[in-house]
Design an enzyme around this catalytic site. Structure first.
Site, PDB file in Angstrom:
ATOM      1  N   HIS A 105       0.627  -1.278  -0.142  1.00 43.13           N
ATOM      2  CA  HIS A 105       0.017  -0.083  -0.071  1.00 43.13           C
ATOM      3  C   HIS A 105       0.716   1.230  -0.021  1.00 43.13           C
ATOM      4  CE1 HIS A 105      -3.409  -2.397   0.026  1.00 43.13           C
ATOM      5  NE2 HIS A 105      -3.631  -2.641   1.465  1.00 43.13           N
ATOM      6  N   HIS A 179      -9.975   1.811   1.230  1.00 46.51           N
ATOM      7  CA  HIS A 179      -9.826   0.477   2.045  1.00 46.51           C
ATOM      8  C   HIS A 179     -10.895   0.566   3.184  1.00 46.51           C
ATOM      9  CE1 HIS A 179      -7.530  -2.587   3.921  1.00 46.51           C
ATOM     10  NE2 HIS A 179      -6.664  -2.743   2.923  1.00 46.51           N
ATOM     11  N   GLU A 312     -11.968  -3.615  -2.629  1.00 46.47           N
ATOM     12  CA  GLU A 312     -10.994  -2.648  -3.073  1.00 46.47           C
ATOM     13  C   GLU A 312     -11.147  -2.637  -4.681  1.00 46.47           C
ATOM     14  OE1 GLU A 312      -7.082  -3.276  -0.908  1.00 46.47           O
ATOM     15  OE2 GLU A 312      -8.398  -4.654   0.262  1.00 46.47           O
TER      16      GLU A 312
HETATM   17  C1  FUC Z   1      -5.650  -5.640   2.169  1.00 42.69           C
HETATM   18  C2  FUC Z   1      -4.821  -6.736   1.982  1.00 42.69           C
HETATM   19  C3  FUC Z   1      -3.583  -7.203   2.664  1.00 42.69           C
HETATM   20  C4  FUC Z   1      -3.304  -6.097   4.113  1.00 42.69           C
HETATM   21  C5  FUC Z   1      -3.898  -5.156   4.323  1.00 42.69           C
HETATM   22  C6  FUC Z   1      -4.261  -4.571   5.296  1.00 42.69           C
HETATM   23  O1  FUC Z   1      -5.613  -4.754   1.313  1.00 42.69           O
HETATM   24  O2  FUC Z   1      -4.486  -7.072   0.749  1.00 42.69           O
HETATM   25  O3  FUC Z   1      -3.319  -8.495   2.931  1.00 42.69           O
HETATM   26  O4  FUC Z   1      -3.699  -6.993   5.042  1.00 42.69           O
HETATM   27  O5  FUC Z   1      -5.219  -4.908   3.637  1.00 42.69           O
END
Ligand code: FUC
Length: 351
Positions: A105, A179, A312
């Protein structure tokens, strides 16, 4: 329709604000100008009971301390980048290694932890906030001064839209997402295993044991990854499929969306549905398999595995290392634009 702006604290002398959009149906959505972080979405269940259906914190310090990316905008490049480096036009770019030797990320200088400039916008009957941020050349290791806008809009039909826009003064990579962790039950101490999911996706991305794409696209047919008809998420949590086990018993996988880029989520007790439509080629389904820790989230709930799920919408992770994945490389001056719409409703369900 109304927009409320409140003071939410400060970081390094900069004031952080919280915005709340309210429509005439009583749906409310709150977010911060820190990381464009969605902190609360309050929608009715089938009996008209309004409850919060996303995971969040009730203070700024917690958002700064815990790296679960609750509700935030992720970028410049969402997901993992192998070896925390990539080559573009003969130059090697080095990123932060924040997950063993890889970059997750966008590392330690991600868009989720900067202050954006928020401006209230009214478009006809809709209300929203347009966020702007200029990510300087080299931030997080990525080339180009990148001028970004993220606009959050709510209308009277309980539709919430995220519009992402960007342009860089150098050739660069861009793959943004949001997210947010959903739990449509409104009871933020349950597991998301009882949620039903349906999406038109024939293929998902195989991951290796560092959770990086191997490059292979696997057919969903005959596996717990087949969501072409309604399926409960607990199917993948209880499955012996090597890809579910490797993800920590569940899903943490990119799915390539078919032509109809539509994702449906349903929770039976509340009757709440979430329909997502997107211009993006893929969605990462993450069922909170690694959500663990000794801390409380909003509602005074202790965080636990499977407490929320993320959908996502984005291009495929690590696309820079897989030439057959949809490209995330943008030319100097080329416009990046992406839109994802979330519709919150109530239904009888899959039956
Ligand atoms: C998501 C996952 C990851 C990670 C993150 C906090 O996007 O793809 O594995 O744990 O979040």
């Amino acid at each position: 329709m109304q927009v409320i702006k409140q003071n939410y604290g400060s970081i390094d002398g900069q004031t952080i604000s919280k915005f709340t959009l309210v429509n005439d149906q009583g749906m409310t959505i709150s977010f911060l100008d820190y990381g464009c972080t969605i902190t609360e979405i309050i929608v009715p269940d089938r009996n008209g009971k309004f409850e919060n259906i996303v995971l969040g914190f009730d203070n700024l310090e917690a958002y700064q301390s815990y790296s679960f990316y609750f509700g935030s905008i992720i970028g410049r490049v969402a997901g993992r980048i192998k070896g925390a480096s990539f080559e573009l036009d003969g130059n090697i770019y080095t990123l932060a290694k924040n997950e063993s030797r890889n970059c997750l990320h966008s590392g330690t200088e991600g868009l989720h932890q900067v202050k954006w400039r928020g401006e209230i916008v009214n478009k006809g009957n809709d209300v929203g906030v347009k966020f702007s941020y200029l990510s300087p050349d080299g931030e997080g290791g990525f080339p180009g001064n990148l001028c970004l806008h993220v606009t959050y809009t709510l209308n009277q039909l309980n539709e919430f839209t995220i519009l992402y826009e960007g342009v860089s003064d150098k050739r660069t990579l861009i793959n943004l997402t949001n997210h947010t962790y959903f739990n449509l039950s409104g009871k933020l101490n349950t597991s998301v295993g009882e949620h039903w999911l349906k999406m038109a996706s024939d293929q998902f991305v195989e991951l290796d044991n560092e959770m990086l794409p191997t490059g292979r696209l696997l057919e969903v047919k005959g596996t717990p990854f087949d969501f072409r008809n309604w399926r409960k998420l607990k199917d993948g949590m209880n499955s012996n499929h090597q890809q579910n086990k490797l993800a920590g018993w569940g899903y943490d996988h990119p799915f390539l969306l078919n032509r109809e880029k539509e994702i449906m989520l349903f929770e039976g007790e509340s009757g709440r549905t979430l329909k997502i439509t997107t211009t993006e080629p893929a969605v990462v389904l993450y069922t909170g398999n690694m959500l663990e820790g000794d801390f409380l989230i909003s509602g005074n709930v202790k965080v636990h595995k499977y407490l929320g799920l993320c959908l996502e919408t984005q291009a495929l992770p690590d696309a820079v290392h897989h030439s057959h994945f949809p490209s995330i490389t943008f030319e100097q001056g080329e416009k990046y634009q992406s839109q994802t719409m979330y519709y919150f409703g109530i239904e009888e369900g899959p039956g």
